[in-house]
Design an enzyme around this catalytic site. Structure first.
Site, mmCIF file in Angstrom:
data_model
loop_
_atom_site.group_PDB
_atom_site.id
_atom_site.type_symbol
_atom_site.label_atom_id
_atom_site.label_comp_id
_atom_site.label_asym_id
_atom_site.label_seq_id
_atom_site.Cartn_x
_atom_site.Cartn_y
_atom_site.Cartn_z
ATOM 1 N N GLU A 130 14.061 13.101 33.122
ATOM 2 C CA GLU A 130 15.305 13.856 32.885
ATOM 3 C C GLU A 130 14.984 15.074 32.029
ATOM 4 O O GLU A 130 14.127 14.997 31.163
ATOM 5 C CB GLU A 130 16.307 13.000 32.084
ATOM 6 C CG GLU A 130 16.728 11.733 32.768
ATOM 7 C CD GLU A 130 17.455 10.769 31.832
ATOM 8 O OE1 GLU A 130 17.538 11.048 30.604
ATOM 9 O OE2 GLU A 130 17.946 9.753 32.326
ATOM 10 N N LYS A 132 15.175 17.378 28.932
ATOM 11 C CA LYS A 132 15.537 17.091 27.542
ATOM 12 C C LYS A 132 16.439 18.218 27.064
ATOM 13 O O LYS A 132 15.990 19.340 26.859
ATOM 14 C CB LYS A 132 14.289 16.982 26.670
ATOM 15 C CG LYS A 132 14.617 16.589 25.253
ATOM 16 C CD LYS A 132 13.352 16.237 24.499
ATOM 17 C CE LYS A 132 13.644 15.648 23.140
ATOM 18 N NZ LYS A 132 14.336 16.550 22.243
ATOM 19 N N ASP A 134 18.611 20.501 24.771
ATOM 20 C CA ASP A 134 18.494 20.889 23.375
ATOM 21 C C ASP A 134 19.890 21.046 22.780
ATOM 22 O O ASP A 134 20.449 22.131 22.721
ATOM 23 C CB ASP A 134 17.721 22.211 23.287
ATOM 24 C CG ASP A 134 17.157 22.428 21.904
ATOM 25 O OD1 ASP A 134 17.252 21.502 21.078
ATOM 26 O OD2 ASP A 134 16.637 23.525 21.652
ATOM 27 N N TYR A 241 23.230 10.201 29.143
ATOM 28 C CA TYR A 241 21.931 9.726 29.634
ATOM 29 C C TYR A 241 21.517 8.361 29.093
ATOM 30 O O TYR A 241 20.387 7.936 29.287
ATOM 31 C CB TYR A 241 20.832 10.747 29.333
ATOM 32 C CG TYR A 241 20.812 11.216 27.884
ATOM 33 C CD1 TYR A 241 20.525 10.334 26.861
ATOM 34 C CD2 TYR A 241 21.095 12.533 27.551
ATOM 35 C CE1 TYR A 241 20.521 10.746 25.544
ATOM 36 C CE2 TYR A 241 21.084 12.958 26.239
ATOM 37 C CZ TYR A 241 20.800 12.068 25.238
ATOM 38 O OH TYR A 241 20.797 12.476 23.939
ATOM 39 N N LYS A 329 7.104 17.698 25.576
ATOM 40 C CA LYS A 329 7.630 18.995 25.192
ATOM 41 C C LYS A 329 7.008 20.114 26.014
ATOM 42 O O LYS A 329 5.842 20.032 26.394
ATOM 43 C CB LYS A 329 7.343 19.248 23.705
ATOM 44 C CG LYS A 329 8.058 18.294 22.756
ATOM 45 C CD LYS A 329 9.546 18.470 22.872
ATOM 46 C CE LYS A 329 10.327 17.804 21.774
ATOM 47 N NZ LYS A 329 10.305 18.430 20.505
ATOM 48 N N CYS A 423 -3.329 23.544 -9.646
ATOM 49 C CA CYS A 423 -1.973 23.473 -9.082
ATOM 50 C C CYS A 423 -1.207 24.714 -9.538
ATOM 51 O O CYS A 423 -1.141 24.998 -10.732
ATOM 52 C CB CYS A 423 -1.282 22.207 -9.561
ATOM 53 S SG CYS A 423 0.471 22.166 -9.174
ATOM 54 N N CYS A 426 1.755 23.325 -12.118
ATOM 55 C CA CYS A 426 1.558 22.715 -13.439
ATOM 56 C C CYS A 426 0.185 23.044 -14.025
ATOM 57 O O CYS A 426 -0.109 22.694 -15.162
ATOM 58 C CB CYS A 426 1.750 21.199 -13.377
ATOM 59 S SG CYS A 426 0.453 20.341 -12.489
ATOM 60 N N CYS A 441 -2.989 18.139 -6.208
ATOM 61 C CA CYS A 441 -2.765 18.373 -7.634
ATOM 62 C C CYS A 441 -2.905 17.036 -8.348
ATOM 63 O O CYS A 441 -2.356 16.026 -7.907
ATOM 64 C CB CYS A 441 -1.359 18.927 -7.830
ATOM 65 S SG CYS A 441 -0.691 18.658 -9.473
ATOM 66 N N CYS A 447 3.571 16.897 -13.222
ATOM 67 C CA CYS A 447 3.735 18.099 -12.393
ATOM 68 C C CYS A 447 5.202 18.253 -11.965
ATOM 69 O O CYS A 447 5.736 17.418 -11.229
ATOM 70 C CB CYS A 447 2.840 18.020 -11.154
ATOM 71 S SG CYS A 447 3.099 19.418 -10.049
HETATM 72 S S1 IVH Z 1 17.138 9.371 25.384
HETATM 73 C C1 IVH Z 1 16.691 5.574 23.073
HETATM 74 N N1 IVH Z 1 17.416 11.378 27.058
HETATM 75 O O1 IVH Z 1 16.462 14.156 22.247
HETATM 76 C C2 IVH Z 1 16.595 6.877 23.756
HETATM 77 N N2 IVH Z 1 17.449 11.862 24.720
HETATM 78 O O2 IVH Z 1 14.204 13.961 20.445
HETATM 79 C C3 IVH Z 1 17.362 7.939 23.097
HETATM 80 N N3 IVH Z 1 17.828 14.205 24.183
HETATM 81 O O3 IVH Z 1 17.992 11.987 19.967
HETATM 82 C C4 IVH Z 1 17.312 9.283 23.641
HETATM 83 N N4 IVH Z 1 17.989 14.939 26.253
HETATM 84 O O4 IVH Z 1 19.457 13.763 21.144
HETATM 85 C C5 IVH Z 1 17.344 11.000 25.760
HETATM 86 N N5 IVH Z 1 17.694 13.029 28.651
HETATM 87 C C6 IVH Z 1 17.635 12.672 27.376
HETATM 88 C C7 IVH Z 1 17.762 13.598 26.305
HETATM 89 C C8 IVH Z 1 17.663 13.146 24.994
HETATM 90 C C9 IVH Z 1 18.031 15.270 24.966
HETATM 91 C C10 IVH Z 1 17.779 14.260 22.702
HETATM 92 C C11 IVH Z 1 18.530 13.151 21.994
HETATM 93 C C12 IVH Z 1 17.495 12.438 21.175
HETATM 94 C C13 IVH Z 1 16.477 13.513 21.013
HETATM 95 C C14 IVH Z 1 15.111 12.944 20.656
#
Ligand code: IVH
Length: 697
Positions: A130, A132, A134, A241, A329, A423, A426, A441, A447
Site C-alpha cells: 500500500e 504510505k 504522509d 488501512y 521509504k 564539553c 561544562c 562529556c 554538566c
Molecule cells: S499500517 C500496525 N498502513 O505510517 C500497523 N500505516 O510510520 C500500523 N501510514 O503510524 C500502520 N500509510 O500513520 C499503515 N498504508 C498504511 C499507511 C500507514 C501511512 C502511517 C501511519 C503509521 C505510520 C508509521
C-alpha cells in the site's frame, strides 16, 4: 466584497444571516430526529452538506455566528484541549526499510520466524503493498454501525478525542449498513491533497497568516483544531488501512479486510495491491516511485503487510512496531546550501554530536536549517568546514544529514574543523572509549547540558508525557533554579504564583500546567525505568527489566546487588535475553552513584509507580516461570517460541541457571541440556511444552 457598495454589502449580509438562520434550524431539527428520536429524515450525505455549508459560512463571517449555532454545541471543546481516548488496541508505528536490502531482510526475518516457511522456501509469502500516506493516523470507532468516536494516535496508547472534527470529513460514513460487527474500529490516515494544500496556503497568506510547511502539517493542524468550524472548512481526506478493536473477526487476510471495509463505504487506497511474492512486491515499489509525483497526495514510501491474519497474529509485535509489516521509504530528497556554523550538541548521556547550522533551504517541501554531522570521524571523513557548500538530505521524519561537500565551491581561506576535547557546555574532558564512535562529556551530573537533556527526556511523550511542559519551559525553569532534579517537577505547584507571573504565562496557564503535572503522578514501571535516561536503556530494555523484576524496589535492590561481579544478581541480570554485559555495566554504574539513588528515592515519594502487570494469561501454568529454549524446535522457530512463551507470562532466558524452571530441548541440543541435567532443572520436550501452552490458550 470590496467591490460592493454599502447598500449591496448590507443586502449581502442580510441574505447570509437569513441563510445561517435557516441552516441552524434545519440542522437542529435533523439532530433531534437523529439523536433524540433515532429516526433520521435525511441521508447522512445531505446532512453533512448542510453542516458543511453552515460551518464554511461561519468561518468566513465569524461575526454572524449565532449563539445557538450547532457548531458551538459540538465545537465547545474544553478550553484545556481535547479529551483523552485510551485506545483499546494500541496504535503502532512501523519499522523502516531504506532500500531493497532492508526490505529483503524483512522478508527473510518473517520467513525465519514462521518455521514452516523457513523449512520450505517454495511456500510463497503473500503481502499487501500500500502507498504510505504522509498524513496523521486516526482511529474511528463504530458501535452498532454508528460512529461514536474519532481519535488521534497520540502516543499510541492514548490519543486525543477529535470526534467533533472527524464528523466534518467529507468521505466519512456516519452510519454503516447492517451486518458490521457491533464494535468496529477502523484506522487510517487523514491527509490533505496537494492542490488543496496549495489553495489553503494561498488563503493563509492572503489573510496574513502563516503558511503551513507541508501538507502533513496542514492536515495535522486542521484536524487538531479546538474550533470545529475551522476543521470543517479545511479540505481533509482520508484512507482506511487497518483495524483496531473489533468484536468479530472480519476476514482471514488483510486483503479480505480491505475489501470488506471498501464494501462498507470506507475510502481505501485504490493503488493497493496483493503481491504474490517478493518479486512483485519489489516491482510495486519501483512503479510507485516512478509515478508518485503525479499522485494527488504525498506518499513517502510503501507499506508491506503480511497478508494472512493468522501469520500476522503469530508474528506479533516488537516494542512499538508489528513484525508483520514494514515501510520501505523512498529515497531521500536532497538540496544544496551553505554551512554557516558547526556547533556541538550535548546529549542526555553526554554524547557530543556535531551539527551544521545551515542557510535555510527547502528539502522536499520542508525548510531545513540544521543537519547532523554524526560524529568526529564522519565530520573528518567528509571534511566539512564552516563556509562550505554542502548537499543535505532528508528522508521522511529522520533528522536531515550532510551528505557531501562541494569542494569546487570551497572558500579559499577555510580551515578544517577541529573537534573539541572538552564539553562546550561544562568544560569537562571529552573522551572517546575504545570501540566507540562518539566522544562523550565526562561531566555526568555536573554538566548542565546533560541535565537539561535528561530533564527533557523525563517529561517527553514516551516517558512522563507532561502536556504543556516543553523543552523551552524546562530550559527556563532550570535556568532560574525552579527545577534542579526530576522530582522538582512534581513540586512545581509550590511555585504556581511565581510561574503565573512569568513572561508568557498567566494564572490559567500556570494552573493548567500544575494540573497536567498532577495527572502524571501515576506511571507504569517500564515507563518509569525508561524515563531515568540511563545509557543504553531504551524502551524495549526498560520493558525487559520491568517484566523481569516486577517492582521498583525489586529492580533497585537487584541492580545494587549486581555490582558484585560473580553475584547471583549479576548472573540474573545478564541472563535476561536482550541484556548484554555492556548494558549491565551502564545499569550498575547508574546505581553506583549515590546522587541517582537519592533522586530515585525523591521521585518515589512524589509518585505512584505501578508494578509491572503481567499480560492477562488466565491460568497459565508457565506465568512467572523462567524458560530456556535450546536446539532446533520442530514446529516453530526459536523466535516464535520466545514470543509465545512471553505472551503466556513466562520469562525467557538465554542460559540455564539454578533459577531456570524449564529447559525446552529441540533436536541437537547441546551444553544447555547437559547443564539443566546437572542442576536438576526440569527438561521438557517441545511436545510437552506445547501441551502446557495449549492449556494456557
Ligand atoms: S499500517 C500496525 N498502513 O505510517 C500497523 N500505516 O510510520 C500500523 N501510514 O503510524 C500502520 N500509510 O500513520 C499503515 N498504508 C498504511 C499507511 C500507514 C501511512 C502511517 C501511519 C503509521 C505510520 C508509521
Amino acid at each position: 466584497m470590496t467591490d460592493l457598495t454599502p447598500l449591496e454589502a448590507r443586502a449581502e449580509i442580510e441574505t447570509l444571516t437569513a441563510e445561517i438562520e435557516t441552516l441552524t434550524a434545519k440542522i437542529k431539527a435533523h439532530d433531534d430526529a437523529y439523536y433524540q428520536n433515532d429516526a433520521p429524515t435525511i441521508s447522512d450525505g445531505d446532512y453533512d452538506g448542510l453542516r458543511h455549508r453552515l460551518l464554511a459560512l461561519e468561518a468566513a463571517f465569524p461575526d454572524l455566528v449565532r449563539d445557538d449555532s450547532p457548531s458551538r454545541r459540538v465545537g465547545a471543546a474544553p478550553q484545556s484541549g481535547f479529551g483523552k481516548v485510551t485506545h483499546a488496541v494500541p496504535m503502532l508505528s512501523l519499522g523502516n526499510a531504506f532500500g531493497e536490502d532492508d526490505f529483503r531482510e524483512f522478508v527473510d526475518g518473517v520467513r525465519r520466524f514462521l518455521k514452516e516457511l523457513a523449512d520450505d522456501p517454495t511456500i510463497p509469502l503473500e503481502m499487501v503493498a500500500e502507498p504510505k500516506i504522509d498524513g496523521l493516523s486516526i482511529s474511528l470507532r463504530y458501535e452498532k454501525g454508528v460512529l461514536v468516536q474519532g481519535a488521534t494516535r497520540g502516543d499510541g496508547a492514548t490519543g486525543e478525542d477529535v470526534t467533533a472534527n472527524i464528523r466534518s470529513l467529507k468521505e466519512l460514513p456516519q452510519k454503516l449498513a447492517a451486518g458490521v460487527p457491533d464494535v468496529l474500529e477502523v484506522r487510517g490516515e487523514v491527509y490533505m491533497a496537494k492542490h488543496d494544500f496549495m489553495a489553503l496556503n494561498q488563503r493563509q497568506e492572503k489573510d496574513g497568516k502563516k503558511p503551513f510547511a507541508n501538507p502533513r502539517n496542514a492536515a495535522a493542524g486542521s484536524l487538531r483544531q479546538l474550533d470545529t468550524a475551522v476543521t470543517a472548512v479545511r479540505p481533509l481526506s482520508f484512507f482506511i488501512y487497518a483495524l483496531g478493536e473489533v468484536s468479530d473477526a472480519i476476514a482471514d487476510t488483510h486483503w479480505g479486510v480491505i475489501e470488506k471495509l471498501k464494501g462498507w463505504g470506507f475510502p481505501v487506497n485504490p493503488l493497493a495491491e496483493l503481491c504474490a511474492d517478493t518479486q512483485s512486491a519489489l516491482a510495486f515499489y519501483e512503479r510507485l516511485n516512478e509515478t508518485r509525483a503525479g499522485l494527488a497526495y504525498d506518499i513517502d514510501g510503501i507499506v508491506y503487510k503480511v497478508n494472512r491474519s493468522d501469520w500476522q497474529a503469530r508474528l506479533g509485535f516488537v516494542s512499538r512496531a508489528p513484525r508483520w509489516a514494514i515501510a520501505r521509504k523512498f529515497p531521500a530528497e536532497k538540496a544544496m546550501t551553505v554551512v554557516n556554523d558547526i556547533i556541538i550538541q550535548v546529549g542526555r548521556t553526554g554524547t557530543l554530536t556535531p551539527v551544521a547550522r545551515l542557510e535555510p533551504v527547502t528539502v522536499g517541501g520542508v525548510v531545513v536549517s540544521n543537519a547532523t554531522l554524526h560524529n568526529e570521524d564522519e565530520i573528518a571523513r567528509k571534511d566539512v568546514r564552516v563556509g562550505d557548500w554542502v548537499i543535505v538530505q532528508r528522508a521522511g521524519d529522520v533528522i536531515p544529514q550532510v551528505l557531501e561537500v562541494q569542494l569546487g565551491k570551497r572558500p579559499k581561506n577555510s580551515k578544517p574543523y577541529k573537534f573539541p576535547d572538552t564539553c562546550p557546555d561544562c568544560g569537562s574532558h571529552a573522551v572517546r572509549e575504545e570501540g566507540e564512535v562518539a566522544k562523550r562529556c565526562t561531566g555526568g551530573l555536573v554538566c548542565p547540558a546533560q541535565a537539561l537533556e535528561r530533564m527533557k527526556h523525563f517529561v517527553s511523550r514516551e516517558t512522563f508525557d507532561i502536556e504543556g511542559l516543553g523543552g523551552k519551559h524546562i530550559e527556563a525553569f532550570m535556568a532560574d533554579g525552579l527545577i534542579k532534579t526530576p522530582a522538582d517537577i512534581f513540586r512545581l505547584s509550590e511555585h504556581e504564583t511565581a510561574i503565573a507571573g512569568r513572561d508568557g504565562w498567566g494564572d490559567k496557564s500556570a494552573r493548567n500546567l500544575i494540573e497536567s503535572i498532577n495527572e502524571r503522578r501515576t506511571i507504569s514501571l517500564d515507563r518509569f525505568i525508561f524515563s531515568l535516561g540511563i545509557r543504553q536503556v531504551g524502551q524495549a530494555t526498560a520493558k525487559l527489566l520491568a517484566r523481569q523484576y516486577g517492582s521498583l524496589r525489586a529492580w533497585r535492590d537487584a541492580m545494587i546487588a549486581a555490582k558484585i561481579h560473580g553475584s547471583e544478581a549479576f548472573a540474573d541480570l545478564t541472563n535476561i535475553d536482550g541484556i548484554g554485559p555492556s548494558m549491565a555495566k551502564d545499569l550498575i554504574a547508574f546505581f553506583d552513584e549515590s546522587h541517582n539513588l537519592e533522586a530515585l528515592g525523591d521521585l518515589q515519594s512524589q509518585l505512584d509507580i505501578h508494578d509491572f502487570i503481567a499480560p492477562d494469561v488466565g491460568a497459565s501454568p508457565v506465568a512467572g516461570k523462567t524458560v530456556v529454549f535450546t536446539g532446533s524446535l520442530e514446529t516453530m522457530s526459536r523466535g516464535e517460541a520466545k514470543v509465545r512463551a512471553e505472551a503466556m507470562g513466562a520469562k525467557v532466558a538465554g542460559s540455564v541457571s539454578k533459577k531456570t524452571d524449564y529447559v525446552v530441548v529441540g533436536s541437537d541440543a547441546g551444553s544447555k541440556a547437559r547443564r539443566a541435567a546437572e542442576l536438576g532443572v526440569t527438561v521438557l520436550t517441545e511436545q510437552q511444552w506445547l501441551e502446557i501452552a495449549a492449556k494456557a490458550d
